[in-house]
Design a protein around this motif. Structure first.
Motif, PDB file in Angstrom:
ATOM      1  N   ALA A 373      46.201  42.522  31.955  1.00 42.85           N
ATOM      2  CA  ALA A 373      45.822  41.566  32.993  1.00 42.85           C
ATOM      3  C   ALA A 373      46.307  42.113  34.330  1.00 42.85           C
ATOM      4  O   ALA A 373      47.432  42.612  34.431  1.00 42.85           O
ATOM      5  CB  ALA A 373      46.441  40.205  32.711  1.00 42.85           C
ATOM      6  N   ILE A 374      45.464  42.058  35.346  1.00 44.21           N
ATOM      7  CA  ILE A 374      45.831  42.606  36.651  1.00 44.21           C
ATOM      8  C   ILE A 374      45.598  41.550  37.727  1.00 44.21           C
ATOM      9  O   ILE A 374      44.717  40.704  37.609  1.00 44.21           O
ATOM     10  CB  ILE A 374      45.025  43.880  36.978  1.00 44.21           C
ATOM     11  N   GLY A 408      42.541  32.064  33.240  1.00 46.53           N
ATOM     12  CA  GLY A 408      42.474  32.349  34.669  1.00 46.53           C
ATOM     13  C   GLY A 408      42.830  33.781  35.015  1.00 46.53           C
ATOM     14  O   GLY A 408      43.045  34.105  36.182  1.00 46.53           O
ATOM     15  N   GLU A 409      42.872  34.671  34.020  1.00 45.07           N
ATOM     16  CA  GLU A 409      43.292  36.050  34.249  1.00 45.07           C
ATOM     17  C   GLU A 409      42.092  36.981  34.444  1.00 45.07           C
ATOM     18  O   GLU A 409      41.014  36.751  33.891  1.00 45.07           O
ATOM     19  CB  GLU A 409      44.117  36.560  33.065  1.00 45.07           C
ATOM     20  N   THR A 410      42.314  38.035  35.222  1.00 42.32           N
ATOM     21  CA  THR A 410      41.388  39.157  35.291  1.00 42.32           C
ATOM     22  C   THR A 410      41.923  40.228  34.358  1.00 42.32           C
ATOM     23  O   THR A 410      43.043  40.725  34.548  1.00 42.32           O
ATOM     24  CB  THR A 410      41.285  39.713  36.717  1.00 42.32           C
ATOM     25  N   VAL A 411      41.149  40.577  33.333  1.00 41.63           N
ATOM     26  CA  VAL A 411      41.631  41.482  32.288  1.00 41.63           C
ATOM     27  C   VAL A 411      40.812  42.765  32.316  1.00 41.63           C
ATOM     28  O   VAL A 411      39.574  42.742  32.237  1.00 41.63           O
ATOM     29  CB  VAL A 411      41.541  40.822  30.898  1.00 41.63           C
ATOM     30  N   LEU A 412      41.514  43.890  32.456  1.00 42.69           N
ATOM     31  CA  LEU A 412      40.901  45.218  32.423  1.00 42.69           C
ATOM     32  C   LEU A 412      41.092  45.789  31.022  1.00 42.69           C
ATOM     33  O   LEU A 412      42.216  45.849  30.518  1.00 42.69           O
ATOM     34  CB  LEU A 412      41.555  46.127  33.467  1.00 42.69           C
ATOM     35  N   ARG A 437      50.799  41.816  30.182  1.00 39.56           N
ATOM     36  CA  ARG A 437      50.085  41.628  28.925  1.00 39.56           C
ATOM     37  C   ARG A 437      49.185  40.402  29.023  1.00 39.56           C
ATOM     38  O   ARG A 437      49.621  39.341  29.459  1.00 39.56           O
ATOM     39  CB  ARG A 437      51.105  41.439  27.809  1.00 39.56           C
ATOM     40  N   PRO A 438      47.930  40.507  28.626  1.00 40.49           N
ATOM     41  CA  PRO A 438      47.041  39.339  28.696  1.00 40.49           C
ATOM     42  C   PRO A 438      47.514  38.217  27.773  1.00 40.49           C
ATOM     43  O   PRO A 438      48.078  38.463  26.703  1.00 40.49           O
ATOM     44  CB  PRO A 438      45.687  39.890  28.222  1.00 40.49           C
ATOM     45  N   ASP A 615      49.460  46.091  21.644  1.00 37.95           N
ATOM     46  CA  ASP A 615      49.863  47.496  21.673  1.00 37.95           C
ATOM     47  C   ASP A 615      49.663  48.175  20.325  1.00 37.95           C
ATOM     48  O   ASP A 615      50.263  49.224  20.060  1.00 37.95           O
ATOM     49  CB  ASP A 615      51.315  47.627  22.126  1.00 37.95           C
ATOM     50  N   LEU A 616      48.807  47.617  19.483  1.00 38.07           N
ATOM     51  CA  LEU A 616      48.550  48.222  18.173  1.00 38.07           C
ATOM     52  C   LEU A 616      48.042  49.647  18.316  1.00 38.07           C
ATOM     53  O   LEU A 616      48.460  50.543  17.577  1.00 38.07           O
ATOM     54  CB  LEU A 616      47.539  47.374  17.398  1.00 38.07           C
TER      55      LEU A 616
END
Length: 645
Positions: A373-374, A408-412, A437-438, A615-616
């Protein structure tokens, strides 16, 4: 670039695992062609080791474009895009048999692309054992036959050159210079004869005259061996294996000569893609770059025809044509069929598009395996970030951006930590960013039925507010969703207020007592009361929300976490490690099996909570020499536990 031979300009893609020495080979090939390597960024931010390098040169009168692709498995889509427009691939591998598995993704990618290839065994000066062991280890991961064309020439413990199995000529390496012909080393007669016989037997299956010579115990000449070898390479059934050490320029010119003889020309490659030779100019975009002052550049392979600056291609006007002699962007007035050039001002064109004619198949980006998430540190940069992300995804289609409404997150999303780190570094040149972390989209539900009464009675002067409701809240089967049932009889609540009750009940379920949306419940309106003056939609909506919220808190609420169906793909030697890893992340192992058409690989299937997947990919690659990957899809919600990081 005027010395175009009868073949026309050709294109070779250099691919292979990280650390195999592709970039050293790229530089050495340019040097052998008399071309100094120049690296120009065109004003764009560059993260070393994460991008394709493009350079044009000529060797013995033939014009070439070399595409040097990054070796990280996370950046494999760049290699796939390069292979889509190349005439031939050079798969660069290390000589150490223990590292042969590292080449498996490259070998598979070339096979899937259906492109002719040469395998260049690099760092041969570090080889300790027999070269046949290295080739055998590689063969375990390849469907095509790997045919050794050379054997190392050793003097003591040191490799000083090679013997060519087809011509039976010996060549001694000279550090940083062209190899020189040398008398045949008599000590190698037996080993060379054995290797040549093995090559002849492997090729005899495809050539009757060669088979006849072997049966009659006649020694085949060079032509008798080269003819079926070239045919097998062209048909995609075999890859020749060449030897060298790029850091010392060893074997580089021999590789160039093999490419000259074995690579098809643009007409043959275009035909393989279904492109007819006759027609207007046709090109395919395989890379998009935001190049600073040069603007947006679309890198294309021109499959047929010619193109002039200012001309039209696919209904769009070309605003600039760039070539890359030695890797340096140089503007030119015209491009011809076979060339790789960059075109300016094609704003409506995306990577993979075909311009000027029928669509040509292009590799799809792989599904993402890692996400962050950024957000901008300064909220004023949100619009700027959105524009920068759009450009980033244009450049790299294996990146995706999601605006997650629930959190409400922007996830790359991308292919791994290195992939996203490079992307974020590029963004950070203009915008200060925070990453984390998202969040996992947890849900909640209830485990028992509750009856709840709520009354709203307010008097504030003039008309007041009054509503009386009694509801029953009950669990539904998993996946059944939300349901509102009206069981009002006898006019306890006027019909005109019932819709407001239903909407309010559904709204109240959007955030339960544990802080998450509530799913799989049924809210039944069973009784109530009203006031002829003070009742209204608003009053009944408020009372219903109160009743639902109180009922949910009493109905034994429980968290539901998303569970994903995970398929991990790993070399078979690491299957037990993958099973342990998934089990350690609360996974339920469903089984494993060999991967169809992928020698030496297994797929392990499991049900794993989504909270365990962040992080798998990092740990999976850490336990599989960087080779493992996985795909996943949502399967179901299950009672679980909150875990956001």
């Amino acid at each position: 670039m005027s010395d175009i031979s009868k073949h026309g300009p050709r294109c070779a893609a250099l691919i292979g695992p990280y650390g195999s020495g592709k970039s050293a080979l790229f530089d050495a090939m340019l040097a052998a062609a008399g071309q100094a390597t120049r690296r120009a960024t065109n004003g764009r931010a560059h993260v070393p080791g994460t991008e394709m390098r493009v350079a044009q040169t000529s060797f013995l009168g033939d014009v070439w474009t070399l595409l040097d692709c990054p070796g990280s498995i996370e950046l494999g889509h760049i290699s796939a895009c390069a292979l889509a427009v190349a005439d031939i691939a050079v798969i660069v591998v290390e000589a150490d048999p223990a590292r042969a598995a590292m080449a498996a993704p490259s070998l598979r990618m070339v096979e899937e692309a259906g492109i002719p290839a040469l395998v260049f065994v690099n760092k041969l000066d570090a080889l300790g054992g027999p070269i046949r062991d290295s080739v055998a280890a590689l063969q375990e991961h390849a469907r095509r036959r790997l045919l050794l064309r050379q054997v190392p020439w050793r003097e003591g413990e040191r490799i000083v050159g090679y013997v060519d199995l087809i011509t039976e000529r010996a060549w001694r390496w000279r550090d940083g210079a062209a190899s020189e012909p040398a008398p045949f080393p008599e000590a190698m007669r037996g080993r060379e004869a054995e290797a040549r016989a093995a090559l002849a037997e492997a090729l005899a299956d495809a050539d009757d005259s060669l088979l006849e010579a072997i049966v009659e115990d006649r020694t085949p000449d060079a032509v008798a061996l080269y003819r079926p070898l070239h045919a097998e390479e062209a048909a995609g059934r075999a890859d020749a294996v060449l030897l060298g050490a790029a850091e010392h320029a060893a074997g580089v010119r021999r590789l160039w000569k093999a490419m000259r003889h074995d690579a098809p020309d643009v007409v043959e490659t275009a035909a393989r893609h279904g492109v007819e030779a006759a027609g207007d100019a046709l090109a395919q975009v395989f890379r998009t770059v935001q190049a600073g002052h040069a603007g947006r550049l679309s890198y294309v392979r021109l499959w047929r025809g010619s193109l002039r600056d200012g001309g039209s291609l696919g209904g769009q006007r070309v605003g600039g044509i760039w070539r890359f002699p030695g890797g340096e962007a140089t503007k030119t007035a015209e491009a011809v069929a076979g060339e790789v050039v960059a075109l300016g001002r094609l704003e409506a064109v995306a990577t993979g598009d075909t311009l000027g004619g029928e669509a040509i198949a292009f590799p799809s980006p792989p599904a993402p395996t890692y996400a962050l998430a950024i957000e901008p540190i300064d909220r004023k940069d949100e619009v700027k970030l959105a524009a920068a992300l759009a450009k980033l995804v244009e450049e790299d289609p294996s990146l995706t951006v999601d605006q997650v409404a629930e959190t409400g997150e922007t996830v790359l999303r991308g292919q791994g930590e290195q992939h996203l780190r490079a992307a974020i570094e590029r963004l950070s040149t203009a915008i200060r960013l925070e990453t984390h972390r998202p969040q996992v989209p947890f849900r909640e539900t209830i485990r028992r039925e509750v009856r709840q009464h709520a009354r709203l009675k307010r008097q504030t002067g003039g008309h007041g507010q009054f509503a009386d409701v009694t509801i029953e809240v009950a669990p539904r089967p998993r996946g059944a969703g939300f349901s509102f049932v009206d069981r009002i009889v006898g006019g306890a609540i006027p019909r005109k207020f019932i819709p407001a009750c239903g909407e309010a009940a559904e709204e109240a379920a959007r955030k339960g007592p544990l802080g998450n949306p509530v799913v799989d419940i049924e809210v039944t309106l069973v009784d109530g009361g009203f006031h002829s003056v003070d009742s209204s939609d608003m009053a009944f909506a408020t009372a219903t929300r109160m009743a639902v919220q109180e009922a949910l808190a009493k109905a034994d609420p429980v968290v539901l976490e998303p569970v994903e169906h995970v398929t991990a793909l790993v070399p078979a030697a690491f299957t037990p490690a993958a099973q342990r890893l998934l089990s350690g992340r609360r996974g339920q192992i469903l089984g494993y099996a060999e991967v169809p058409d992928r020698p030496g690989w297994d797929q392990v299937e499991a049900m794993v909570p989504a909270a365990e997947l962040h992080d798998l990919i990092l740990e999976l690659r850490g336990q599989t020499l960087g080779l493992g990957t996985f795909r996943h899809r949502f399967d179901h919600l299950a009672e679980g536990r909150l875990r956001q990081g």
